[in-house]
Design an enzyme around this catalytic site. Structure first.
Site, PDB file in Angstrom:
ATOM      1  CG  HIS A 190     -11.264 -22.858 -34.156  1.00  0.00           C
ATOM      2  ND1 HIS A 190     -11.753 -21.583 -34.205  1.00  0.00           N
ATOM      3  CD2 HIS A 190     -10.825 -23.030 -32.886  1.00  0.00           C
ATOM      4  CE1 HIS A 190     -11.599 -21.018 -33.023  1.00  0.00           C
ATOM      5  NE2 HIS A 190     -11.043 -21.872 -32.211  1.00  0.00           N
ATOM      6  CB  SER A 239      -8.204 -20.223 -30.791  1.00  0.00           C
ATOM      7  OG  SER A 239      -7.237 -20.173 -29.799  1.00  0.00           O
ATOM      8  CD  GLU A 258     -14.009 -20.325 -37.182  1.00  0.00           C
ATOM      9  OE1 GLU A 258     -14.524 -19.218 -37.425  1.00  0.00           O
ATOM     10  OE2 GLU A 258     -12.975 -20.454 -36.497  1.00  0.00           O
ATOM     11  CG  ASN A 302     -11.499 -17.090 -31.787  1.00  0.00           C
ATOM     12  OD1 ASN A 302     -12.541 -17.016 -31.133  1.00  0.00           O
ATOM     13  ND2 ASN A 302     -10.623 -18.050 -31.600  1.00  0.00           N
TER      14      ASN A 302
HETATM   15  N1  3HC Z   1     -21.538 -30.605 -21.809  1.00  0.00           N
HETATM   16  C1  3HC Z   1     -22.781 -31.042 -22.016  1.00  0.00           C
HETATM   17  N2  3HC Z   1     -23.886 -30.290 -21.896  1.00  0.00           N
HETATM   18  C2  3HC Z   1     -23.703 -29.007 -21.559  1.00  0.00           C
HETATM   19  C3  3HC Z   1     -22.437 -28.455 -21.321  1.00  0.00           C
HETATM   20  C4  3HC Z   1     -21.302 -29.320 -21.472  1.00  0.00           C
HETATM   21  N3  3HC Z   1     -20.049 -28.894 -21.265  1.00  0.00           N
HETATM   22  N4  3HC Z   1     -22.584 -27.156 -21.004  1.00  0.00           N
HETATM   23  C5  3HC Z   1     -23.885 -26.891 -21.036  1.00  0.00           C
HETATM   24  N5  3HC Z   1     -24.581 -28.021 -21.373  1.00  0.00           N
HETATM   25  C6  3HC Z   1     -26.013 -28.160 -21.607  1.00  0.00           C
HETATM   26  C7  3HC Z   1     -26.658 -28.938 -20.528  1.00  0.00           C
HETATM   27  O1  3HC Z   1     -27.742 -29.642 -21.053  1.00  0.00           O
HETATM   28  C8  3HC Z   1     -27.163 -27.860 -19.581  1.00  0.00           C
HETATM   29  O2  3HC Z   1     -28.126 -28.345 -18.755  1.00  0.00           O
HETATM   30  P1  3HC Z   1     -27.699 -28.783 -17.228  1.00  0.00           P
HETATM   31  O3  3HC Z   1     -27.107 -27.577 -16.590  1.00  0.00           O
HETATM   32  O4  3HC Z   1     -29.005 -29.193 -16.663  1.00  0.00           O
HETATM   33  O5  3HC Z   1     -26.717 -29.896 -17.293  1.00  0.00           O
HETATM   34  C9  3HC Z   1     -27.643 -26.830 -20.602  1.00  0.00           C
HETATM   35  O6  3HC Z   1     -26.633 -26.861 -21.608  1.00  0.00           O
HETATM   36  C10 3HC Z   1     -27.799 -25.447 -20.123  1.00  0.00           C
HETATM   37  O7  3HC Z   1     -26.592 -25.035 -19.578  1.00  0.00           O
HETATM   38  P2  3HC Z   1     -26.512 -23.939 -18.463  1.00  0.00           P
HETATM   39  O8  3HC Z   1     -27.748 -23.952 -17.656  1.00  0.00           O
HETATM   40  O9  3HC Z   1     -25.181 -24.119 -17.778  1.00  0.00           O
HETATM   41  O10 3HC Z   1     -26.436 -22.526 -19.184  1.00  0.00           O
HETATM   42  P3  3HC Z   1     -26.889 -21.970 -20.591  1.00  0.00           P
HETATM   43  O11 3HC Z   1     -28.308 -22.256 -20.877  1.00  0.00           O
HETATM   44  O12 3HC Z   1     -26.421 -20.540 -20.623  1.00  0.00           O
HETATM   45  O13 3HC Z   1     -26.016 -22.711 -21.690  1.00  0.00           O
HETATM   46  C11 3HC Z   1     -23.981 -22.444 -22.880  1.00  0.00           C
HETATM   47  C12 3HC Z   1     -24.657 -22.831 -21.567  1.00  0.00           C
HETATM   48  C13 3HC Z   1     -24.297 -23.499 -23.942  1.00  0.00           C
HETATM   49  C14 3HC Z   1     -22.473 -22.478 -22.590  1.00  0.00           C
HETATM   50  C15 3HC Z   1     -24.473 -21.025 -23.373  1.00  0.00           C
HETATM   51  O14 3HC Z   1     -24.361 -20.115 -22.333  1.00  0.00           O
HETATM   52  C16 3HC Z   1     -23.696 -20.515 -24.540  1.00  0.00           C
HETATM   53  O15 3HC Z   1     -23.934 -20.875 -25.680  1.00  0.00           O
HETATM   54  N6  3HC Z   1     -22.714 -19.615 -24.263  1.00  0.00           N
HETATM   55  C17 3HC Z   1     -21.860 -19.030 -25.298  1.00  0.00           C
HETATM   56  C18 3HC Z   1     -20.687 -19.929 -25.530  1.00  0.00           C
HETATM   57  C19 3HC Z   1     -19.794 -19.433 -26.613  1.00  0.00           C
HETATM   58  O16 3HC Z   1     -19.949 -18.361 -27.172  1.00  0.00           O
HETATM   59  N7  3HC Z   1     -18.765 -20.228 -26.941  1.00  0.00           N
HETATM   60  C20 3HC Z   1     -17.760 -19.878 -27.919  1.00  0.00           C
HETATM   61  C21 3HC Z   1     -16.586 -19.328 -27.232  1.00  0.00           C
HETATM   62  S1  3HC Z   1     -15.287 -18.917 -28.354  1.00  0.00           S
HETATM   63  C22 3HC Z   1     -14.399 -20.320 -28.528  1.00  0.00           C
HETATM   64  O17 3HC Z   1     -14.672 -21.327 -27.936  1.00  0.00           O
HETATM   65  C23 3HC Z   1     -13.251 -20.268 -29.479  1.00  0.00           C
HETATM   66  C24 3HC Z   1     -11.933 -20.431 -28.804  1.00  0.00           C
HETATM   67  O18 3HC Z   1     -10.938 -20.505 -29.808  1.00  0.00           O
HETATM   68  C25 3HC Z   1     -11.576 -19.321 -27.848  1.00  0.00           C
END
Ligand code: 3HC
Length: 309
Positions: free
Chosen positions: A165, A144, A177, A215
């Protein structure tokens, strides 16, 4: 040469440079990111071997993949549970595990690395695997924050080395990415774009610059939220609510920091701050440093900015 002949030559030379067809993928590292990458690659029909240093980590990773697949299936196959079960079984059949990376890469088309964010370790691992993998095998890092060119420099295949990424949670986040260095060949870059699309993701092309695109924008935003709170200008809860309801973000910055991992956030910031100490965007945060020192690393540790059950 006539215009027509020139066009035929151009067409011939373009199709002569064929992208690498990726069938077998080695994923190095069975943590959250590695397991997620293995899951989406196996779901797209690739044969995947997940590699880590011990069997316990691999067992935990496969259990995680199974749990995540069940969440996917619950939505996708809501009214066809039997088809859902068959999908999970099919995907899991595409995933094998190993602790012997050198033998696995011998028959791999692509190696994606998602191990610890440590340049020395990444260079050592790739340097070793470079000797074992066939010349055609493409190497990619999911780093990252570390420069891809410096990792690639440990190998004799900088032309077949790039960045892939992914974002957390990998099965849900639609972006990849794709990073090319000045030495990455067009064929390698195009193969990585094709691979990302085959996983159902949308790739964007990035230069090998700190933080790439996401990022570089996201981390300073998360840090500014922490500083805002440290200055007493808003509670964590209010800042999170504000960004969710006022800016339409799925998570607030403190929730997202905990989700990504506060150690990861601190690691990225420390690296950038070392590189450009005068840049106020990269200024350290006492609160973040304290939480990391106390082992409060976020959701994975049960506590970060918030407490988790
Ligand atoms: N696997 C499969 N399905 C998943 C999952 C996973 N790990 N996480 C969530 N889901 C799906 C499921 O269908 C879930 O339904 P369920 O709870 O009944 O199983 C559904 O998403 C909804 O999930 P939640 O009810 O837990 O919550 P949300 O509706 O808020 O969705 C989220 C979760 C998709 C994580 C959403 O909150 C989101 O998009 N958050 C932002 C994440 C983000 O910005 N990520 C980037 C981070 S930066 C990065 O990664 C870079 C690194 O280099 C640091």
């Amino acid at each position: 040469m006539s215009f027509f002949a020139h066009q035929i030559c151009r067409r011939f030379s373009t199709s002569a440079v064929r992208n690498v067809v990726i069938k077998h993928v080695t994923v190095l590292g069975g943590g959250q990111m590695g397991a997620g990458i293995a899951q989406v690659a196996a779901s797209a029909g690739h044969s995947v071997t997940l590699v880590d240093t011990n069997e316990d980590l691999l067992t935990k990773a496969v259990r995680g993949i199974e749990g995540s697949l069940k969440r996917v299936v619950k939505k996708k196959f809501a009214d066809k549970p039997e088809a859902g079960d068959a999908f999970v079984r099919g995907v899991l059949q595409n995933v094998s595990t190993s602790t012997d990376a050198e033998s696995v890469v011998q028959h791999s088309d692509l190696v994606v690395e998602a191990i610890v964010e440590n340049l020395k370790i990444k260079r050592a691992v790739f340097g070793q695997l470079d000797k074992a993998a066939p010349a055609r095998t493409i190497f990619a890092s999911n780093t990252s924050s570390l420069p891809i060119s410096e990792i690639a420099g440990a190998t004799n295949r900088p032309d077949r080395f790039g960045g892939l990424h992914f974002f957390n949670p990998v099965p849900m986040m639609r972006l990849v990415e794709v990073i090319g260095t000045s030495a990455t060949s067009q064929e390698t870059f195009d193969s990585l774009l094709d691979f990302s699309k085959a996983l159902g993701k949308t790739p964007v092309s990035c230069k090998d610059s700190p933080g790439f695109i996401v990022n570089r924008l996201l981390v300073p935003y998360l840090m500014e939220a922490i500083r805002l709170h440290e200055r007493g200008h808003g509670s964590k809860e209010d800042i999170d609510i504000a960004m969710k309801l006022g800016a339409g973000y799925p998570m607030g910055p403190f929730e997202l920091g905990d989700y990504v991992g506060l150690d990861t956030l601190k690691f990225v910031m420390d690296g950038w701050s070392e590189m450009d100490p005068e840049n106020r965007l990269f200024a350290p945060s006492e609160l973040l440093n304290k939480l990391v020192a106390e082992g409060k690393l976020g959701k994975k540790a049960g506590e970060g900015f918030y407490k988790y059950k």
